[in-house]
Design a protein around this motif. Structure first.
Motif, PDB file in Angstrom:
ATOM      1  N   ALA A 125     -11.443 -21.096  37.655  1.00 53.90           N
ATOM      2  CA  ALA A 125     -12.634 -21.001  38.547  1.00 53.90           C
ATOM      3  C   ALA A 125     -13.710 -20.210  37.573  1.00 53.90           C
ATOM      4  CB  ALA A 125     -12.329 -20.007  39.440  1.00 53.90           C
ATOM      5  N   HIS A 162     -15.479 -26.254  42.953  1.00 52.59           N
ATOM      6  CA  HIS A 162     -14.001 -25.347  42.940  1.00 52.59           C
ATOM      7  C   HIS A 162     -13.364 -26.219  43.884  1.00 52.59           C
ATOM      8  CE1 HIS A 162     -15.507 -21.144  41.482  1.00 52.59           C
ATOM      9  NE2 HIS A 162     -15.414 -22.080  40.747  1.00 52.59           N
ATOM     10  N   GLN A 194      -9.347 -22.488  43.397  1.00 51.79           N
ATOM     11  CA  GLN A 194     -10.249 -21.830  42.533  1.00 51.79           C
ATOM     12  C   GLN A 194     -11.109 -20.924  43.276  1.00 51.79           C
ATOM     13  OE1 GLN A 194     -11.782 -25.460  40.653  1.00 51.79           O
ATOM     14  NE2 GLN A 194     -10.186 -25.338  38.861  1.00 51.79           N
ATOM     15  N   TRP A 203     -11.778 -17.044  42.494  1.00 47.93           N
ATOM     16  CA  TRP A 203     -13.237 -16.794  42.534  1.00 47.93           C
ATOM     17  C   TRP A 203     -13.784 -15.716  43.254  1.00 47.93           C
ATOM     18  CZ3 TRP A 203     -16.948 -17.453  38.970  1.00 47.93           C
ATOM     19  CH2 TRP A 203     -18.373 -17.032  39.246  1.00 47.93           C
TER      20      TRP A 203
END
Length: 215
Positions: A58, A66, A70, A74
């Protein structure tokens, strides 16, 4: 209002020397900042997920691309970076496990290394500097100059490099031979442990005192 981020990582619970010493440091900080606030994170009891193939990229992928995994990874990094940014002081307990840092601390560091959040990749400038990072490092054995395993501690030397992109610079307070009181074969090393512990406790007690009041 001053704010402290307190992080423990030991898995030893009530037997943990690092936990006992970070608690002492928090008490000292509260005495110096009676109106201050504290956020607590326990990496030993609630470890962070390690970066994996599903979400770990990510930090190298544009946010609009994304995957769900991810995005979740993140967002966790965003929360952890925000915790640090909110703090004037970060206090980290760092025991030595198998000659290195606990994997939970490595995961915490990995989640902080986020371009645009923790460092500016264009300017090569850390965005988390300007705050105090105090690390209480504890080691069951002896790794100092002249010890048979001198140089085997790979936790304390690693952390400044691991965090270097962020701009944070740790100050270490270290205690050695913490296993001496409980391991019969190390009994003769108890005085050395007690001296190391006493020195660390004194340094902790003076952390946020003006120079004129330090003992």
């Amino acid at each position: 209002m001053m704010h402290l981020l307190h992080i423990d990582s030991s898995i030893r619970g009530e037997w943990s020397v690092s936990r006992r010493l970070t608690a002492r440091a928090v008490a000292v900080w509260r005495s110096a900042h009676p109106d201050g606030t504290v956020t607590y994170r326990d990496l030993g009891a609630e470890p962070l997920p390690h970066l994996d193939a599903a979400g770990g990229l990510a930090r190298m992928t544009p946010t609009d691309q994304h995957t769900p995994a991810q995005r979740e990874s993140w967002e966790l990094s965003e929360r952890l970076v925000h915790e640090v940014k909110q703090a004037d002081v970060v206090l980290l307990g760092l025991p030595l496990y198998n000659y290195g840092a606990p994997s939970s601390v490595k995961a915490w560091v990995d989640h902080l290394i986020v371009p645009g959040l923790a460092f500016d990749p264009a300017a090569q400038e850390g965005l988390l500097g300007g705050r105090e990072l105090v690390v209480i490092a504890t080691r069951g054995g002896g790794y100092g100059e002249g010890a048979p395993r001198n140089g085997w501690d790979h936790a304390e030397p690693w952390l400044p490099h691991g965090l270097s992109l962020t701009g944070m610079e740790p100050r270490f307070i270290s205690v050695e031979l913490t296993l001496a009181p409980s391991v019969p074969a190390m009994a003769e090393l108890i005085p050395l442990h007690e001296a190391s512990l006493a020195a660390a406790e004194k340094e902790i007690d003076n952390l946020w005192l003006p120079a004129s009041a330090q003992r």
